[in-house]
Design a protein around this motif. Sequence first.
Motif, PDB file in Angstrom:
ATOM      1  N   ALA A 137       0.744  -1.321  -0.054  1.00  0.00           N
ATOM      2  CA  ALA A 137       0.032  -0.076   0.025  1.00  0.00           C
ATOM      3  C   ALA A 137       0.897   1.163   0.007  1.00  0.00           C
ATOM      4  CB  ALA A 137      -0.777   0.116   1.309  1.00  0.00           C
ATOM      5  N   ALA A 138       0.924   1.863  -1.170  1.00  0.00           N
ATOM      6  CA  ALA A 138       1.907   2.992  -1.466  1.00  0.00           C
ATOM      7  C   ALA A 138       1.571   4.154  -0.252  1.00  0.00           C
ATOM      8  CB  ALA A 138       1.884   3.539  -2.748  1.00  0.00           C
ATOM      9  N   SER A 139       0.230   4.422  -0.398  1.00  0.00           N
ATOM     10  CA  SER A 139      -0.295   5.517   0.735  1.00  0.00           C
ATOM     11  C   SER A 139       0.338   5.430   2.167  1.00  0.00           C
ATOM     12  CB  SER A 139      -1.787   5.767   0.614  1.00  0.00           C
ATOM     13  OG  SER A 139      -2.247   4.497   1.144  1.00  0.00           O
ATOM     14  N   GLN A 140       0.233   3.977   2.460  1.00  0.00           N
ATOM     15  CA  GLN A 140       0.707   3.823   3.754  1.00  0.00           C
ATOM     16  C   GLN A 140       2.183   4.353   4.156  1.00  0.00           C
ATOM     17  OE1 GLN A 140      -0.900   3.125   6.775  1.00  0.00           O
ATOM     18  NE2 GLN A 140      -2.694   3.756   5.471  1.00  0.00           N
ATOM     19  N   LYS A 179       8.431   2.212  -5.347  1.00  0.00           N
ATOM     20  CA  LYS A 179       8.195   2.381  -6.954  1.00  0.00           C
ATOM     21  C   LYS A 179       6.730   2.474  -7.255  1.00  0.00           C
ATOM     22  CE  LYS A 179      12.538   1.829  -7.219  1.00  0.00           C
ATOM     23  NZ  LYS A 179      13.350   3.012  -7.022  1.00  0.00           N
ATOM     24  N   LEU A 180       6.413   3.438  -7.957  1.00  0.00           N
ATOM     25  CA  LEU A 180       4.904   3.754  -8.348  1.00  0.00           C
ATOM     26  C   LEU A 180       4.770   3.928  -9.734  1.00  0.00           C
ATOM     27  CD1 LEU A 180       4.305   6.666  -5.687  1.00  0.00           C
ATOM     28  CD2 LEU A 180       3.538   4.291  -5.733  1.00  0.00           C
ATOM     29  N   GLY A 181       3.718   3.296 -10.285  1.00  0.00           N
ATOM     30  CA  GLY A 181       3.402   3.322 -11.619  1.00  0.00           C
ATOM     31  C   GLY A 181       2.841   4.690 -12.265  1.00  0.00           C
ATOM     32  N   LEU A 187      -0.094  10.139  -6.093  1.00  0.00           N
ATOM     33  CA  LEU A 187       0.691   9.576  -5.113  1.00  0.00           C
ATOM     34  C   LEU A 187       2.261   9.730  -5.106  1.00  0.00           C
ATOM     35  CD1 LEU A 187      -0.695   6.074  -4.182  1.00  0.00           C
ATOM     36  CD2 LEU A 187      -0.460   7.992  -2.636  1.00  0.00           C
ATOM     37  N   GLU A 188       2.735   9.704  -6.638  1.00  0.00           N
ATOM     38  CA  GLU A 188       4.055   9.886  -7.037  1.00  0.00           C
ATOM     39  C   GLU A 188       4.401  11.270  -6.620  1.00  0.00           C
ATOM     40  OE1 GLU A 188       7.927   9.486  -8.658  1.00  0.00           O
ATOM     41  OE2 GLU A 188       6.680   8.405  -7.583  1.00  0.00           O
TER      42      GLU A 188
END
Length: 205
Positions: A137-140, A179-181, A187-188
Amino acid sequence: MERGAFLVQQAMRAFRAQNIGSAKSRLSMCAEDIREELKSSEDNLDLRSQLGAVLGMLGDCCRTLGDSPSAISYYEESAEFLSKLPVKDLELVHTLSVSLNKIGDLRYYDGDLQSARSYYSRSLDFHRNAVKEHSAAASQVIDLATSLAKVADVDRNLGNESTAVKGVKEAIECLEKLKLGPEQASLEQRRLSVLDFLHNQLAVK
């Protein structure tokens, strides 16, 4: 429940329109409705979660009105309700940590750094556990880095420079590994913003 959703919706509209008194009034009505419901359904997790969120919004109203003691009281009650729930749900973790961080912010602005650090640290602990449970979970991960930055800022102001630097470096490491898409552009943007802030903190001596 429908009345509660309607009251919250109306309160949010009033808040956005800067009609804070109206927003507070509607949220207070909603909180009382939920408290009444809980008398006959104490174990209802959804109701407890909703009450925690509404109390947090009441805290926002008081904070906007300049009433810090009442804001802290609402945030603390919100955190108390939410922390008793099984904090595996990411939205719940976010709401809980926001309440804790807002108390920390108010304590920080009042100059009570030790108290601020205590609340920021509690928020950080919840984020650490959430990342363990939901490592993808990127936001976390970004929330975790933000919490680390808050604790580090207080440590620096308390004169604990080495501890502060350690916290900032941990936060930077978390964000650099993330690493984000292309579909996660917002989010990036947030990741880069927090990362830039942290590098600037590291540069400050």
